[in-house]
Design an enzyme around this catalytic site. Structure first.
Site, mmCIF file in Angstrom:
data_model
loop_
_atom_site.group_PDB
_atom_site.id
_atom_site.type_symbol
_atom_site.label_atom_id
_atom_site.label_comp_id
_atom_site.label_asym_id
_atom_site.label_seq_id
_atom_site.Cartn_x
_atom_site.Cartn_y
_atom_site.Cartn_z
ATOM 1 N N ASP A 203 27.056 43.494 43.644
ATOM 2 C CA ASP A 203 28.102 42.818 42.874
ATOM 3 C C ASP A 203 29.431 43.020 43.465
ATOM 4 O O ASP A 203 29.983 44.121 43.316
ATOM 5 C CB ASP A 203 27.912 43.089 41.469
ATOM 6 C CG ASP A 203 28.952 42.186 40.646
ATOM 7 O OD1 ASP A 203 30.093 41.962 41.072
ATOM 8 O OD2 ASP A 203 28.590 41.611 39.509
ATOM 9 N N HIS A 204 30.056 42.105 44.320
ATOM 10 C CA HIS A 204 31.216 42.828 45.228
ATOM 11 C C HIS A 204 32.478 43.106 44.129
ATOM 12 O O HIS A 204 33.377 43.986 44.749
ATOM 13 C CB HIS A 204 31.559 41.500 46.006
ATOM 14 C CG HIS A 204 32.596 40.633 45.680
ATOM 15 N ND1 HIS A 204 31.835 39.439 45.076
ATOM 16 C CD2 HIS A 204 33.715 40.166 45.542
ATOM 17 C CE1 HIS A 204 32.853 38.281 44.604
ATOM 18 N NE2 HIS A 204 34.035 39.300 44.884
ATOM 19 N N LYS A 208 35.413 46.460 44.558
ATOM 20 C CA LYS A 208 37.070 46.523 44.287
ATOM 21 C C LYS A 208 37.708 47.547 44.012
ATOM 22 O O LYS A 208 37.244 48.303 42.991
ATOM 23 C CB LYS A 208 37.573 45.099 43.586
ATOM 24 C CG LYS A 208 37.093 43.810 44.100
ATOM 25 C CD LYS A 208 37.733 42.801 42.987
ATOM 26 C CE LYS A 208 37.188 41.232 43.461
ATOM 27 N NZ LYS A 208 37.700 40.537 44.746
ATOM 28 N N HIS A 266 29.792 39.515 37.504
ATOM 29 C CA HIS A 266 31.156 40.073 37.765
ATOM 30 C C HIS A 266 32.017 40.655 36.571
ATOM 31 O O HIS A 266 32.394 41.679 36.437
ATOM 32 C CB HIS A 266 32.239 39.277 38.467
ATOM 33 C CG HIS A 266 31.851 38.813 39.683
ATOM 34 N ND1 HIS A 266 30.748 39.264 40.519
ATOM 35 C CD2 HIS A 266 31.716 37.426 40.581
ATOM 36 C CE1 HIS A 266 30.640 38.704 41.602
ATOM 37 N NE2 HIS A 266 31.166 37.400 41.727
ATOM 38 N N LYS A 368 37.902 27.793 36.771
ATOM 39 C CA LYS A 368 38.379 27.403 38.196
ATOM 40 C C LYS A 368 39.475 26.509 37.831
ATOM 41 O O LYS A 368 39.660 25.757 36.872
ATOM 42 C CB LYS A 368 37.238 26.713 38.943
ATOM 43 C CG LYS A 368 35.965 27.639 39.221
ATOM 44 C CD LYS A 368 35.954 27.664 40.729
ATOM 45 C CE LYS A 368 34.689 28.684 41.104
ATOM 46 N NZ LYS A 368 34.926 29.840 41.944
HETATM 47 C C1 BG6 Z 1 31.740 34.702 43.786
HETATM 48 C C2 BG6 Z 1 31.682 33.399 43.149
HETATM 49 O O1 BG6 Z 1 30.965 35.614 43.405
HETATM 50 O O2 BG6 Z 1 32.925 35.262 43.553
HETATM 51 C C3 BG6 Z 1 33.026 32.336 43.454
HETATM 52 O O3 BG6 Z 1 30.523 32.754 43.682
HETATM 53 C C4 BG6 Z 1 34.243 33.130 43.142
HETATM 54 O O4 BG6 Z 1 32.882 30.985 42.762
HETATM 55 C C5 BG6 Z 1 34.060 34.405 43.791
HETATM 56 O O5 BG6 Z 1 35.129 32.332 43.579
HETATM 57 C C6 BG6 Z 1 35.490 35.233 43.430
HETATM 58 O O6 BG6 Z 1 35.642 36.227 44.075
HETATM 59 P P1 BG6 Z 1 37.151 37.089 44.302
HETATM 60 O O7 BG6 Z 1 36.744 38.391 45.136
HETATM 61 O O8 BG6 Z 1 37.810 35.961 45.061
HETATM 62 O O9 BG6 Z 1 37.712 37.243 43.070
#
Ligand code: BG6
Length: 518
Positions: A203-204, A208, A266, A368
């Site tokens: 989960d990126h 962060k 997230h 969005k």
């Molecule tokens: C992704 C989603 O996991 O995270 C996207 O699929 C979203 O829809 C993105 O825009 C947001 O990531 P960040 O790092 O730009 O906040």
């Protein structure tokens, strides 16, 4: 990539907890022709090489359908780094040694021959580049391919399930399932072949810097802990506002919506870090045990659509304008059905039923095509129990707020009341601020750099465990099921560039509160 002597040590780490350099290893990326590989994975690996954080013996093998050779793959990855690497321009000497470790192997994910070829190539790399049989497989493919790839890797003898000997780890991209049943099925598939501690569900957001800093802020300072509960906290607001629309991903978004795309993963992850009890150690299972407890304490949502709509509000953007630029509505986006009811905005009120958070509402919103990109957690404290200064009473709707800004302008601010200079005892709210940019002066690493490095080191702390993923889907399923049973929503119900539907404001207004103006 093997020539670490040519590059200076990373100055940011000087004097800190020593360099974390992983053991030799080969990393295989399934889905090597995809966007993630191009924009994030290879540029992140290049940055790690620059910071001398990759193993002394390291190779990357890209696997995808297209029939290209190593040279063409290296050229494409060079273009990716030219466009997306964190620090540009790309250094020629470094690129030369880095790119010598890039290989490509063509094949489809269903075909056992793909894995035979891969096995042969990996054995050659062990001999020629000293990767010692250690493997990380990165699944950056459509989710429908995850199970088949893991099964085929197992069948080809490419997974070492035993502890001891060379390691095998598998990184699995989001989404991990699209509801509880599919997440459970995928977990079962995974566990047929892999131990849980070999499985790295990414989960990126956990990579962060500012999200990790929630833990440091809470648990390296004794100051906050006495205040971090329902005795002092009135409510918490979590916002993930994005100014972008679906950016050409309409087809995918039609299968997801903002709840599946942002909230289940997230937002719930940083909600957990914000709300969890102190873990016994900063270790994978200790941290994940505490996050799981938060998810298990979420008060289940009502099943009936009408009752659910009093707690969860959905929206979809119509045409409008963001930052002065005209925007089409969601239903006009490529790959989106003209009568789509997929939500691009959600606002919800939830409760964490445990001792710490009893009686504290958590308000979440994500969407969005909103006016700005802002991700933040705002903790609204209760007002002072007794009024000495009349103007504080007038300002009662602006209590002490601690805001943790995750992006952009990463930082932490505390709003408190101060005396206005002059002959009266008038008070006004003022901010006390910490900003990453000003305090550390350095640009934070890309989330994928940290997460890939942690996986190479065998540290799963910032990855999600199978039971966490299931617990969050269990909660989210209620929303999706109630929406499926509810009458058609009147979409679109907010204009691109606005702060979402009116019902989202009413959600807080009926509790005598309002969303922060960001
Ligand atoms: C992704 C989603 O996991 O995270 C996207 O699929 C979203 O829809 C993105 O825009 C947001 O990531 P960040 O790092 O730009 O906040």
């Amino acid at each position: 990539m093997s020539d670490r002597e040519n590059f200076p040590a990373n100055p940011l780490r000087a004097g800190l907890s020593g360099e974390r350099v992983p053991p030799p290893c080969a990393m295989v990326i399934f889905g090597a022709s995809g966007d993630l590989t191009k924009r994030k994975l290879i540029p992140s690996l290049y940055s790690l090489a620059r910071d001398r954080l990759l193993p002394s013996s390291f190779s990357v093998v890209g696997v995808a359908r297209r029939d290209i050779g190593n040279d063409a793959f290296r050229d494409q990855m060079r273009q990716s780094c030219d466009e997306f690497a964190r620090r540009r321009p790309v250094e020629e000497a470094l690129w030369k040694s880095f790119s010598q470790g890039l290989f490509y192997s063509a094949g489809t994910f269903e075909d056992p021959k793909t894995y035979e070829r891969l096995k042969k190539l990996l054995a050659e790399l062990d001999d020629q580049r000293g990767t010692h049989g250690n493997r990380v497989f990165y699944l950056s493919t459509p989710p429908s391919e995850y199970a088949v790839i893991i099964r085929q890797l197992g069948a080809a003898g490419l997974i070492n399930r035993d502890k001891g000997g060379p390691f095998t780890r598998v990184i699995i991209e989001k989404p991990f399932g699209r509801d509880l049943a599919s997440a459970q099925a995928l977990n079962r598939e995974v566990h047929e072949t892999l131990r849980e501690d070999q499985t790295y569900r990414i989960d990126h957001y956990l990579g962060k810097e500012t999200v990790q800093n929630i833990l440091v802020f809470r648990f390296a300072n004794a100051l906050w802990e006495p205040l971090w509960n329902g005795k002092y906290v009135d409510h918490v607001q979590l916002t993930v506002a994005e100014s972008i629309g679906v950016e050409g991903r309409g087809g995918y978004y039609e299968t997801a919506g903002v709840v599946r795309d942002m909230v289940q993963n997230h937002m719930f992850q940083f909600l957990c870090l914000m709300a969890m009890e102190p873990p016994v150690a900063f270790e994978a299972d200790a941290v994940r045990d505490e996050k799981l407890k938060v998810l298990r304490s979420l008060r289940p949502l009502p099943e009936k659509p009408k009752e659910l709509s009093e707690l969860v509000v959905r929206g979809q953007y119509g045409p409008g304008s963001v930052a002065g630029q005209a925007r089409i509505g969601y239903r006009e986006e490529n790959g989106v059905k003209p009568d789509s009811n997929v939500e691009t905005y959600v606002a919800m009120k939830l409760h964490i039923d445990n001792w710490r958070w009893a009686g504290v509402p958590f308000y979440l919103r994500a969407g969005k095509s909103l006016p700005k990109r802002v991700t933040e957690i705002a903790i609204h404290f209760k007002k002072a129990p007794h009024t000495l200064f009349p103007s504080t009473d007038r300002l009662a709707s602006e209590p002490n707020v601690l805001s943790i800004r995750i992006q952009p302008d990463e930082g932490i601010a505390l709003k408190f009341f101060s005396k206005v200079p002059g002959p009266t005892m008038d008070v006004l709210p003022v901010p006390m601020e910490f900003r990453y940019g000003t305090s550390f002066g350095a640009e934070p690493p890309e989330a994928y750099e940290r997460l890939v490095l942690d996986c190479l080191l065998g540290d799963g702390t910032l990855f999600t465990r199978g039971d966490e993923v299931e617990a969050s889907w269990r909660y989210i399923d209620r929303i999706e099921e109630a929406w499926a049973a509810a009458p058609e929503p009147a979409f679109p119900n907010y204009a691109a560039g606005s702060w979402g539907p009116a019902a989202a404001d009413e959600l807080l207004e009926c509790d005598g509160r309002s969303w922060r103006r960001l």
